[in-house]
Design a protein around this motif. Structure first.
Motif, PDB file in Angstrom:
ATOM      1  N   UNK A 185       0.877  -1.166   0.000  1.00 55.88           N
ATOM      2  CA  UNK A 185       0.000   0.000   0.000  1.00 55.88           C
ATOM      3  C   UNK A 185       0.915   1.217   0.000  1.00 55.88           C
ATOM      4  N   UNK A 186       0.936   1.946  -1.143  1.00 55.85           N
ATOM      5  CA  UNK A 186       1.955   2.969  -1.332  1.00 55.85           C
ATOM      6  C   UNK A 186       1.360   4.217  -1.973  1.00 55.85           C
ATOM      7  N   UNK A 187       1.513   5.387  -1.351  1.00 50.28           N
ATOM      8  CA  UNK A 187       1.016   6.622  -1.965  1.00 50.28           C
ATOM      9  C   UNK A 187       1.903   7.053  -3.122  1.00 50.28           C
ATOM     10  N   UNK A 188       1.286   7.636  -4.143  1.00 49.42           N
ATOM     11  CA  UNK A 188       2.029   8.061  -5.327  1.00 49.42           C
ATOM     12  C   UNK A 188       1.777   9.536  -5.560  1.00 49.42           C
ATOM     13  N   UNK A 189       1.965   9.995  -6.819  1.00 51.22           N
ATOM     14  CA  UNK A 189       1.833  11.410  -7.141  1.00 51.22           C
ATOM     15  C   UNK A 189       0.377  11.795  -7.323  1.00 51.22           C
ATOM     16  N   UNK A 190       0.122  13.112  -7.330  1.00 51.68           N
ATOM     17  CA  UNK A 190      -1.235  13.634  -7.422  1.00 51.68           C
ATOM     18  C   UNK A 190      -1.791  13.561  -8.829  1.00 51.68           C
ATOM     19  N   UNK A 191      -3.046  14.006  -8.978  1.00 55.29           N
ATOM     20  CA  UNK A 191      -3.773  13.923 -10.233  1.00 55.29           C
ATOM     21  C   UNK A 191      -4.072  15.327 -10.728  1.00 55.29           C
ATOM     22  N   UNK A 192      -3.892  15.556 -12.007  1.00 56.75           N
ATOM     23  CA  UNK A 192      -4.149  16.873 -12.583  1.00 56.75           C
ATOM     24  C   UNK A 192      -5.626  17.021 -12.939  1.00 56.75           C
ATOM     25  N   UNK A 193      -6.017  18.252 -13.196  1.00 52.75           N
ATOM     26  CA  UNK A 193      -7.401  18.552 -13.533  1.00 52.75           C
ATOM     27  C   UNK A 193      -7.622  18.292 -15.017  1.00 52.75           C
ATOM     28  N   UNK A 194      -8.127  17.130 -15.346  1.00 56.54           N
ATOM     29  CA  UNK A 194      -8.339  16.736 -16.739  1.00 56.54           C
ATOM     30  C   UNK A 194      -9.694  16.039 -16.830  1.00 56.54           C
ATOM     31  N   UNK A 195     -10.015  15.518 -18.016  1.00 52.10           N
ATOM     32  CA  UNK A 195     -11.279  14.814 -18.207  1.00 52.10           C
ATOM     33  C   UNK A 195     -11.244  13.507 -17.428  1.00 52.10           C
ATOM     34  N   UNK A 196     -12.143  13.316 -16.428  1.00 49.85           N
ATOM     35  CA  UNK A 196     -12.132  12.061 -15.667  1.00 49.85           C
ATOM     36  C   UNK A 196     -13.053  11.019 -16.299  1.00 49.85           C
ATOM     37  N   UNK A 197     -12.545   9.821 -16.484  1.00 44.56           N
ATOM     38  CA  UNK A 197     -13.329   8.726 -17.044  1.00 44.56           C
ATOM     39  C   UNK A 197     -13.194   7.505 -16.146  1.00 44.56           C
ATOM     40  N   UNK A 198     -14.227   6.675 -16.127  1.00 41.77           N
ATOM     41  CA  UNK A 198     -14.252   5.456 -15.325  1.00 41.77           C
ATOM     42  C   UNK A 198     -14.219   4.245 -16.250  1.00 41.77           C
ATOM     43  N   UNK A 199     -13.552   3.181 -15.793  1.00 42.85           N
ATOM     44  CA  UNK A 199     -13.514   1.937 -16.554  1.00 42.85           C
ATOM     45  C   UNK A 199     -13.496   0.753 -15.605  1.00 42.85           C
ATOM     46  N   UNK A 200     -14.519  -0.059 -15.665  1.00 43.28           N
ATOM     47  CA  UNK A 200     -14.539  -1.332 -14.933  1.00 43.28           C
ATOM     48  C   UNK A 200     -14.019  -2.384 -15.902  1.00 43.28           C
ATOM     49  N   UNK A 201     -12.722  -2.618 -15.857  1.00 40.68           N
ATOM     50  CA  UNK A 201     -12.073  -3.359 -16.922  1.00 40.68           C
ATOM     51  C   UNK A 201     -12.454  -4.832 -16.932  1.00 40.68           C
ATOM     52  N   UNK A 202     -12.828  -5.402 -15.793  1.00 39.62           N
ATOM     53  CA  UNK A 202     -13.205  -6.813 -15.777  1.00 39.62           C
ATOM     54  C   UNK A 202     -14.721  -7.009 -15.821  1.00 39.62           C
ATOM     55  N   UNK A 203     -15.451  -5.983 -16.253  1.00 33.80           N
ATOM     56  CA  UNK A 203     -16.896  -6.124 -16.456  1.00 33.80           C
ATOM     57  C   UNK A 203     -17.147  -6.961 -17.718  1.00 33.80           C
ATOM     58  N   UNK A 204     -18.353  -7.518 -17.874  1.00 31.08           N
ATOM     59  CA  UNK A 204     -18.638  -8.323 -19.064  1.00 31.08           C
ATOM     60  C   UNK A 204     -18.418  -7.556 -20.370  1.00 31.08           C
ATOM     61  N   UNK A 205     -18.767  -6.279 -20.379  1.00 35.30           N
ATOM     62  CA  UNK A 205     -18.563  -5.452 -21.575  1.00 35.30           C
ATOM     63  C   UNK A 205     -18.003  -4.103 -21.120  1.00 35.30           C
ATOM     64  N   UNK A 206     -16.692  -4.018 -20.909  1.00 38.12           N
ATOM     65  CA  UNK A 206     -16.111  -2.788 -20.359  1.00 38.12           C
ATOM     66  C   UNK A 206     -16.237  -1.607 -21.313  1.00 38.12           C
ATOM     67  N   UNK A 207     -16.679  -0.472 -20.766  1.00 39.38           N
ATOM     68  CA  UNK A 207     -16.815   0.759 -21.540  1.00 39.38           C
ATOM     69  C   UNK A 207     -16.337   1.933 -20.698  1.00 39.38           C
ATOM     70  N   UNK A 208     -15.848   2.964 -21.351  1.00 44.94           N
ATOM     71  CA  UNK A 208     -15.461   4.175 -20.652  1.00 44.94           C
ATOM     72  C   UNK A 208     -16.715   4.951 -20.265  1.00 44.94           C
ATOM     73  N   UNK A 209     -16.758   5.409 -19.010  1.00 47.49           N
ATOM     74  CA  UNK A 209     -17.917   6.134 -18.500  1.00 47.49           C
ATOM     75  C   UNK A 209     -17.476   7.449 -17.878  1.00 47.49           C
ATOM     76  N   UNK A 210     -18.444   8.354 -17.740  1.00 47.87           N
ATOM     77  CA  UNK A 210     -18.150   9.602 -17.061  1.00 47.87           C
ATOM     78  C   UNK A 210     -17.958   9.319 -15.576  1.00 47.87           C
TER      79      UNK A 210
END
Length: 334
Positions: A185-210
């Protein structure tokens, strides 16, 4: 005595002799040929002739530029033909891991790794994490549970490129069982203000979501009634973060990008750093399945006498035992 001579009558009629003599062009004399050639050379070499030629070339180029600008004004940007191949209309500027905080798996390996103990090379992880060293270098470390990748793309075409879909394509067509090994369990660098998208990659039909406040609020980004797209003008860049999750398997994938340009469609592929697939594994349901677990004081209750930035090492069985009650356990004795 005057003699009456019969006068000779001249007519415009042509005799055979005159027709024969006048039917061919009189060959020029040598002095006439030299004079004509010299005159032409003198005309070509004249400064006035060169000046007129340059002016004509400038006028021609200017006319072409004006015509192109006029066409672009009348037609939409994405309908103007481009000299650039549609397959080269998008450039992937950067793919970067921007995971803020989370878990990583150092997977088992057949041979000794860097600083290794012969089982995944994690013999010095605790020491390197505590010292702030590059603990991930030389080891095969995979994001566990979640991953955050920032992808920056740039338009290269002179007209607008419209990205209409980005589809994850799984290696082998499916995910495999979650990886074992050691968990960190390791903290990394921060996140910039960009377009955020979600992906459940192991879903039956993975799609990019808002990205929504809750998972149930997430809607498909590129498809559905609220479909959106990403547009890129020439030299314009756009960055988006894909927050990927995996809860059941170990997945490797690339992105297939669909876009429109110049009235036609094209595709390109986005891979991870080094041209390799993106990787993400689900965490094991039972932490005792891990060989070792490395975690900071954020994962346990720290007595006042301890240093706030201490890192700890436990076996997977010990880590799972201390958390079976569902409560945050006290930090191990160091």
């Amino acid at each position: 005595m005057a003699t009456n001579r019969r006068g000779t009558r001249r007519t415009g009629a042509l005799t055979r002799a005159s027709v024969r003599r006048g039917s061919g062009q009189r060959p020029p004399r040598p002095d006439e040929e030299d004079e004509g050639t010299t005159g032409r050379l003198r005309f070509v070499q004249s400064p006035t002739t060169w000046l007129v030629g340059i002016l004509l070339a400038v006028v021609t180029v200017t006319f072409q530029d004006v015509l192109t600008a006029t066409v672009k004004t009348i037609l939409p940007l994405d309908r103007v033909p481009d000299r650039l191949s549609p397959q080269n209309a998008i450039d992937v500027v950067e793919v970067r891991d921007v995971k803020d905080i989370g878990y990583y798996v150092v997977r088992d390996a057949g041979g000794a790794g860097a600083g290794g103990d012969g089982a995944g090379g994690d013999g010095k992880i605790l020491e390197e994490i505590s010292s702030g060293g590059p603990w991930r270098e030389g080891r095969k470390v995979v994001d566990a549970g979640t991953a955050d990748w920032m992808i920056t793309v740039q338009g290269r075409a002179s007209q607008q490129v419209r990205i209409t879909d980005i589809v994850p394509v799984l290696e082998g067509g499916r995910c495999e069982k979650p990886l074992g090994g050691s968990l960190a369990h390791f903290p990394s660098q921060g996140v910039m203000d960009v377009i955020p998208l979600e992906l459940e990659v192991d879903a039956p039909r993975p799609r990019l979501k808002t990205s929504g406040k809750e998972a149930k609020d997430a809607a498909p980004f590129f498809t559905g009634p609220q479909a959106k797209h990403i547009t890129l003008n020439q030299n314009e860049t756009e960055a988006f973060i894909v927050h990927a999750t995996a809860s059941t398997g170990y997945c490797r994938w690339r992105y297939r990008v669909h876009y429109e340009i110049g009235g036609s469609t094209a595709e390109t592929t986005i891979s991870g750093p080094g041209g390799k697939p993106f990787e993400l594994t689900a965490r094991l349901a039972d932490a005792s399945g891990y060989r070792k677990v490395y975690f900071p004081t954020l994962d346990c209750v720290l007595p006042d006498s301890r240093l706030p930035h201490t890192w700890y090492e436990q076996t997977g069985a010990e880590y799972a035992r201390d958390r079976r009650s569902g409560k945050v356990p006290p930090c191990p004795k160091s």
